[in-house]
Design an enzyme around this catalytic site. Structure first.
Site, PDB file in Angstrom:
ATOM      1  N   HIS A  20       0.833  -1.195   0.000  1.00 16.46           N
ATOM      2  CA  HIS A  20       0.000   0.000   0.000  1.00 16.46           C
ATOM      3  C   HIS A  20       0.869   1.247   0.000  1.00 16.46           C
ATOM      4  CE1 HIS A  20      -3.146   2.628   2.203  1.00 16.46           C
ATOM      5  NE2 HIS A  20      -3.268   2.748   0.909  1.00 16.46           N
ATOM      6  N   ASP A  28       7.750   5.914 -20.834  1.00 16.46           N
ATOM      7  CA  ASP A  28       8.151   5.727 -22.225  1.00 16.46           C
ATOM      8  C   ASP A  28       9.646   5.445 -22.291  1.00 16.46           C
ATOM      9  OD1 ASP A  28       9.542   8.237 -22.162  1.00 16.46           O
ATOM     10  OD2 ASP A  28       7.716   9.281 -22.737  1.00 16.46           O
ATOM     11  N   TYR A 118       5.888  12.126 -23.254  1.00 20.33           N
ATOM     12  CA  TYR A 118       5.047  12.269 -22.066  1.00 20.33           C
ATOM     13  C   TYR A 118       4.115  11.082 -21.820  1.00 20.33           C
ATOM     14  CZ  TYR A 118       6.873  16.970 -22.385  1.00 20.33           C
ATOM     15  OH  TYR A 118       7.712  18.052 -22.481  1.00 20.33           O
TER      16      TYR A 118
END
Length: 129
Positions: A20, A28, A118
């Site tokens: 958790h 990329d 991005y």
């Protein structure tokens, strides 16, 4: 041999070790990868596997309670922006330089073969109960 889910043993094992609040950067091929986190490099060639394929595959395996991406994704890579908005209605957007700073705290980095700018997201793991 596993019949379903993620077959890459390095990725499968790394996902099983997450807890958790742990961060997972899906990035990329051009994203600078910080020293420290465990890295599973899935890049085979430009575009393979795609950012979308990896994100969707990971979402079948992980509980995600939050996600952060670069503000620039909306302008520079609308397809990635749409993908992320579809999966994460409360997607947090920060400047790309801030996203790179945040990746230093990731526990796992999964590098895709994506060759569009991005196509990066930092996922925060949740719990299934």
């Amino acid at each position: 041999m596993k019949k379903h889910g993620i077959l890459n043993r390095h990725l499968s094992g790394a996902l099983a070790a997450l807890g958790h609040g742990d961060g997972v950067l899906v990035c990329d091929a051009g994203m600078p990868i910080p020293d420290g986190p465990h890295v599973v490099d899935l890049a085979f060639r430009a575009g393979v596997p795609s950012f979308a394929e990896v994100v969707e595959g990971l979402l079948e395996e992980l509980v995600v309670e939050g996600a952060t991406a670069a503000t620039e994704v909306r302008r520079a890579n609308p397809a990635a922006a749409d993908l992320l908005a579809g999966h994460f209605p409360r997607l947090e957007l920060v400047p790309h330089e801030r996203l790179k700073e945040l990746t230093a705290g990731a526990r796992l980095v999964v590098r895709t073969g994506e060759a569009r700018p991005y196509a990066n997201v930092l996922l925060r793991c949740g719990v299934f109960f």
